[in-house]
Design an enzyme around this catalytic site. Structure first.
Site, short mmCIF file in Angstrom:
data_model
loop_
_atom_site.label_atom_id
_atom_site.label_comp_id
_atom_site.label_asym_id
_atom_site.label_seq_id
_atom_site.Cartn_x
_atom_site.Cartn_y
_atom_site.Cartn_z
N CYS A 99 0.81 -1.20 -0.04
CA CYS A 99 -0.15 -0.07 -0.12
C CYS A 99 0.75 1.32 -0.04
O CYS A 99 1.85 1.52 0.82
CB CYS A 99 -0.84 -0.01 1.35
SG CYS A 99 -1.65 1.35 1.42
N CYS A 103 -3.24 7.52 -1.98
CA CYS A 103 -4.88 7.65 -2.52
C CYS A 103 -5.68 8.08 -1.81
O CYS A 103 -6.66 8.43 -2.21
CB CYS A 103 -5.15 6.05 -3.02
SG CYS A 103 -3.68 5.14 -3.41
N THR A 190 -3.97 5.29 7.31
CA THR A 190 -3.04 4.85 6.10
C THR A 190 -2.37 5.98 5.87
O THR A 190 -2.72 7.15 5.56
CB THR A 190 -4.02 4.54 4.61
OG1 THR A 190 -4.77 3.52 5.23
CG2 THR A 190 -2.95 4.09 4.03
N GLU A 256 -0.39 1.83 9.11
CA GLU A 256 -1.77 2.07 9.61
C GLU A 256 -1.44 2.72 10.89
O GLU A 256 -0.76 2.15 11.73
CB GLU A 256 -2.58 1.01 9.63
CG GLU A 256 -2.97 0.20 8.16
CD GLU A 256 -3.73 1.14 7.10
OE1 GLU A 256 -4.55 1.98 7.36
OE2 GLU A 256 -3.29 0.93 6.02
N HIS A 291 -12.35 5.22 -3.43
CA HIS A 291 -11.51 4.40 -2.95
C HIS A 291 -11.76 2.75 -3.20
O HIS A 291 -10.72 2.13 -3.30
CB HIS A 291 -11.52 4.56 -1.35
CG HIS A 291 -10.15 4.48 -0.94
ND1 HIS A 291 -8.91 4.85 -1.28
CD2 HIS A 291 -9.74 3.47 -0.08
CE1 HIS A 291 -7.70 4.44 -0.80
NE2 HIS A 291 -8.05 3.34 -0.13
N TYR A 295 -8.85 0.53 -5.43
CA TYR A 295 -8.56 -0.84 -5.43
C TYR A 295 -8.44 -1.80 -6.71
O TYR A 295 -8.00 -2.68 -6.62
CB TYR A 295 -9.36 -1.71 -4.36
CG TYR A 295 -9.17 -1.32 -2.93
CD1 TYR A 295 -8.66 -0.10 -2.60
CD2 TYR A 295 -9.38 -2.33 -2.01
CE1 TYR A 295 -8.53 0.25 -1.42
CE2 TYR A 295 -8.98 -2.02 -0.68
CZ TYR A 295 -8.74 -0.62 -0.37
OH TYR A 295 -8.51 -0.16 1.14
N CYS A 298 -4.46 -0.60 -7.16
CA CYS A 298 -3.46 -1.11 -6.44
C CYS A 298 -3.47 -2.62 -6.15
O CYS A 298 -2.30 -3.36 -6.29
CB CYS A 298 -3.54 -0.27 -5.06
SG CYS A 298 -4.65 -0.90 -4.00
N GLU A 446 -6.42 -6.34 4.45
CA GLU A 446 -6.57 -4.80 3.84
C GLU A 446 -7.52 -4.85 2.83
O GLU A 446 -8.41 -4.10 2.57
CB GLU A 446 -5.16 -4.27 3.31
CG GLU A 446 -5.15 -2.83 3.54
CD GLU A 446 -5.91 -2.17 2.62
OE1 GLU A 446 -6.07 -1.00 2.51
OE2 GLU A 446 -6.01 -2.69 1.29
FE1 SF4 Z 1 -3.43 1.90 -0.44
FE2 SF4 Z 1 -4.54 0.85 -2.23
FE3 SF4 Z 1 -5.85 2.43 -0.60
FE4 SF4 Z 1 -3.86 3.24 -2.35
S1 SF4 Z 1 -6.01 2.37 -3.13
S2 SF4 Z 1 -4.09 3.82 -0.27
S3 SF4 Z 1 -2.45 1.64 -2.29
S4 SF4 Z 1 -5.15 0.42 -0.28
FE FE Z 2 -6.76 1.04 1.68
#
Ligand code: SF4
Ligand code: FE
Length: 488
Positions: A99, A103, A190, A256, A291, A295, A298, A446
């Protein structure tokens, strides 16, 4: 100004964080072996912005500053921007295998931008203009923003104002001439210790009695009254050991943190919602859609690394050509690409908000995230299957370097003749780290709870679906309702 990775890391040293790890205050957290990998992961967002081949993905022009800015601090001005965001996140996942944290701020910025606009339209407030000024400052300085939404929540069956302890959701304790004072705590934050600013947002729908809980504002991460408690990750103390093998991913990691806000003062120019309970859920759902879209980037990118690691282990074990291994690797590719396809689809189907920035399609973004609550588990399961039981029985790097034991390990833990035992050892460590949670915080948990637990997506999927229309379609085809006249 686009900061370089090095400038970003140096900029963190100027912060005066009140940060605790393993029961102790951390003074030099930038160089702390447990924390530094998470800083490196964020630094990659700064590095990419300077790579000519990634200019389109990692940067964009800002209507606020008229300058090129980092995408992680930018508004999405088109569906192309949404698509580029997801592609950027995939590449970031591929290059860090964890991570990269930035983001959440990007998604919070975009959700607050459109929500403040609509709030002002309805209530005659001036939140949007304030927000634009703050965002301009963030973009000009290229700062890292932590999107702070998740409250600690206490009794999940009770509204914020019904809790026995009123501080279990962040709330306004004082309204002053010059600003407000907030108290509470945000959980699982995060990358907050790697951020310059926190964007505080409410976490759920609010009712009349919850007025003090409907608060959005920005605070520096080193503001007075903030205490940060660094979250544990399995095998985190391996980072305190010598050597670089046992941690699996030596350079990068997630972060975190539990953030306590103990009467933090926020001047009015940094307050973007103050009691407007009718806009709390809009902000939450818009942020969640962003968000959940994220995902699709990422988690696909991290999946790519895991697939590569599994294929490499198959090579090192001499079984790469076995039919069942190829089948499993094919299945892993299918899973990662399906995640990415969902992220792209909700981006292409994005829509323009009244404020002018773009949102991904809500239904498809939620489908994306619901898949992510499942597929990384399957990806890990397959990687563990291919890797073999040695995944959880390897000796330590210290044994490997030992003058006597090392020779045994070299000899007996070898796979195919032409691959050094150390390569096999390193690849196993990487899979172990990705699968068991040392580096992400876990590709699995996660994926389950980040951006909201699966039930939250199911609720949104149900709400976004026109079920009466689907039933009507079925009735027409079944002949219960009048059939469509194909000649008519
Ligand atoms: Fe982390 Fe993925 Fe959330 Fe970006 S989108 S903060 S990489 S979990
Ligand atoms: Fe996340």
């Amino acid at each position: 100004m686009l900061m370089t990775a090095g400038e970003y890391i140096e900029s963190l040293r100027r912060l005066n964080l009140n940060l605790y790890l393993l029961g102790e205050k951390v003074e030099n957290w930038v160089d702390h072996p447990i924390i530094r990998p998470s800083i490196n992961a964020v630094a990659m967002t700064y590095k990419l912005a300077h790579e000519p081949e990634n200019e389109t993905l990692a940067t964009t022009n800002s209507p606020l500053t008229g300058q090129k800015v980092n995408r992680f601090a930018a508004l999405f001005q088109s569906t192309d921007d949404l698509v580029n965001k997801v592609k950027l996140q995939r590449q970031m996942g591929q290059r860090t295998a964890c991570c990269f944290q930035r983001c959440v701020g990007m998604d919070g910025i975009n959700a607050a931008y459109s929500t403040t606009y609509e709030m002002d339209q309805k209530h005659g407030t001036e939140y949007h203009q304030r927000f634009r000024e703050w965002l301009k400052y963030i973009q000009e300085k290229d700062l890292c923003v932590c999107g702070a939404m998740t409250d600690v929540k206490g009794d999940r069956g009770l509204a914020p104002s019904e809790q026995v302890d009123p501080d279990l959701f962040v709330h306004i304790t004082e309204r002053r001439k010059d600003g407000i004072v907030i108290r509470g705590a945000k959980a699982h934050q995060t990358g907050v210790a790697n951020s310059h600013e926190m964007l505080i947002m409410p976490t759920l729908r609010m009712r009349e009695a919850d007025k003090d809980y409907a608060v959005t504002c920005a605070i520096p991460t080193d503001a007075e009254g903030i205490t940060m408690i660094y979250g544990r990750q399995s095998c985190d103390t391996r980072k305190l050991e010598e050597g670089d093998i046992d941690v699996g991913n030596y350079s990068f990691g997630g972060q975190e943190v539990l953030v306590i806000l103990d009467d933090v003062f926020v001047p009015w120019e940094r307050v973007f919602m103050c009691g407007e309970i009718d806009f709390s859920i809009m902000l939450v759902e818009r942020f969640a859609a962003y968000h959940r879209q994220s995902y699709g980037g990422c988690k696909a990118g991290i999946g790519d690394v895991l697939i590569g690691a599994a294929a490499s282990m198959a090579d090192y074990n001499g079984v790469r050509r076995a039919a069942h291994i190829r089948d499993k690797l094919g299945e892993m590719i299918h899973l990662a690409e399906t995640i990415h396809a969902c992220g792209l689809a909700c981006s292409y189907q994005g829509w323009r908000t009244e404020a002018g920035n773009y949102q991904p399609d809500t239904l498809l973004a939620n489908v994306c995230k619901l898949n992510v609550t499942r597929f990384p588990y399957e990806l890990c399961r397959l990687a563990e299957d291919i890797a073999g039981g040695l995944l959880v029985t390897t000796p330590s790097e210290k044994d490997f370097r030992h003058p006597v034991l090392g020779k045994y390990i070299e000899k007996y833990l070898k796979g195919v003749a032409d691959v050094p035992t150390e390569a096999r050892f390193r690849m196993l460590s990487l899979i172990h780290a990705m699968s068991f949670g040392q580096i992400a915080p876990s590709y699995r948990t996660e994926s389950m709870h980040g951006a909201g637990s699966p039930q939250a997506q199911k609720i949104m999927i149900e709400r976004e679906t026109d079920m009466p229309r689907k039933q009507e379609l079925a009735r027409i085809i079944a002949g219960i309702d009048e059939r469509e006249d194909i000649l008519g």
